[in-house]
Scaffold this motif. Structure first.
Motif, PDB file in Angstrom:
ATOM      1  N   UNK A  16      -7.794   0.659  -0.112  1.00  0.00           N
ATOM      2  CA  UNK A  16      -7.619  -0.647  -0.740  1.00  0.00           C
ATOM      3  C   UNK A  16      -8.915  -1.435  -0.629  1.00  0.00           C
ATOM      4  N   UNK A  17      -9.052  -2.368  -1.538  1.00  0.00           N
ATOM      5  CA  UNK A  17     -10.069  -3.401  -1.419  1.00  0.00           C
ATOM      6  C   UNK A  17      -9.295  -4.710  -1.330  1.00  0.00           C
ATOM      7  N   UNK A  31       0.830  -1.206   0.000  1.00  0.00           N
ATOM      8  CA  UNK A  31       0.000   0.000   0.000  1.00  0.00           C
ATOM      9  C   UNK A  31       0.867   1.260   0.000  1.00  0.00           C
ATOM     10  N   UNK A  32       1.930   1.250   0.803  1.00  0.00           N
ATOM     11  CA  UNK A  32       2.824   2.405   0.854  1.00  0.00           C
ATOM     12  C   UNK A  32       3.620   2.572  -0.443  1.00  0.00           C
ATOM     13  N   UNK A  66      -5.439  -6.416   9.498  1.00  0.00           N
ATOM     14  CA  UNK A  66      -5.104  -5.695   8.260  1.00  0.00           C
ATOM     15  C   UNK A  66      -5.674  -4.287   8.300  1.00  0.00           C
ATOM     16  N   UNK A  67      -6.899  -4.163   8.764  1.00  0.00           N
ATOM     17  CA  UNK A  67      -7.538  -2.846   8.884  1.00  0.00           C
ATOM     18  C   UNK A  67      -6.757  -1.964   9.851  1.00  0.00           C
ATOM     19  N   UNK A  68      -6.390  -2.520  11.002  1.00  0.00           N
ATOM     20  CA  UNK A  68      -5.634  -1.752  12.005  1.00  0.00           C
ATOM     21  C   UNK A  68      -4.273  -1.320  11.467  1.00  0.00           C
ATOM     22  N   UNK A  73      -7.285   3.363   4.037  1.00  0.00           N
ATOM     23  CA  UNK A  73      -8.562   2.770   4.444  1.00  0.00           C
ATOM     24  C   UNK A  73      -8.825   1.472   3.695  1.00  0.00           C
ATOM     25  N   UNK A  74      -9.424   0.519   4.389  1.00  0.00           N
ATOM     26  CA  UNK A  74      -9.960  -0.670   3.717  1.00  0.00           C
ATOM     27  C   UNK A  74     -11.412  -0.371   3.391  1.00  0.00           C
TER      28      UNK A  74
END
Length: 165
Positions: free
Chosen positions: A110-111, A102-103, A134-136, A144-145
């Motif tokens: 993300x999905x 993600x970074x 993963x969300x945390x 954000x998820x």
């Protein structure tokens, strides 16, 4: 293309030629179409279209795949990355690797997506449990998820729609 003339009493089936196109060719073309539909810069505006594209990419694998659909601040596609390939029943997912991807792509959202190659896309307790760390982890870096989508032979299931995000 010229078709052969039929004689009286003949059916068209007697003149069917074997096609050089295989099922693997068709699946590969479908996956290329799915990737094109998720190409960089496309805005994702309808959940059902996202599901359709993800199904095209993942529903026919005979092993589990965990992937990220990376999005910018306006929910336009940055990229689609397969992170893990697993067995028929599982793929190992590590939060630090998800955050790293993600970074690297500077994703604002993300999905999460994975397929369930052996059955219907019903979320398991493991799927719900995996989503929380993963969300945390992603929240800590400002990503954000939006959803965790499970793809199966009979469609997709959204954990966000089920209230598990």
């Amino acid at each position: 293309m010229k078709y052969p003339k039929l004689k009286v009493g003949e059916t068209p089936n007697t003149h069917v030629m074997e096609s050089p196109i295989t099922e693997a060719d068709i699946l590969q073309t479908a996956q290329q179409l799915g990737m094109y539909r998720l190409s960089k810069g496309r805005a994702l505006t309808e959940r059902r279209l996202v599901f359709s594209h993800l199904e095209t990419l993942l529903q026919f694998h005979d092993y589990e795949v965990f992937a990220l659909l990376l999005l910018d601040i306006e929910h336009r596609v940055i990229g689609f990355r397969e992170l893990y390939r697993g067995t028929l029943e599982s793929a190992s997912v590590h939060p630090r690797e998800v955050v790293k991807i993600a970074l690297e792509h500077n994703a604002a959202a993300v999905i999460l997506v994975h397929n369930n190659p052996s059955s219907y896309p019903e979320p398991s307790q493991t799927d719900r449990t995996l989503t929380t760390p993963l969300k945390n982890a992603l929240n800590m870096v400002g990503t954000r998820i939006l959803d965790h989508v499970i793809v199966g032979y009979k469609g997709c299931v959204s954990l966000a729609e089920r209230g598990h995000l």
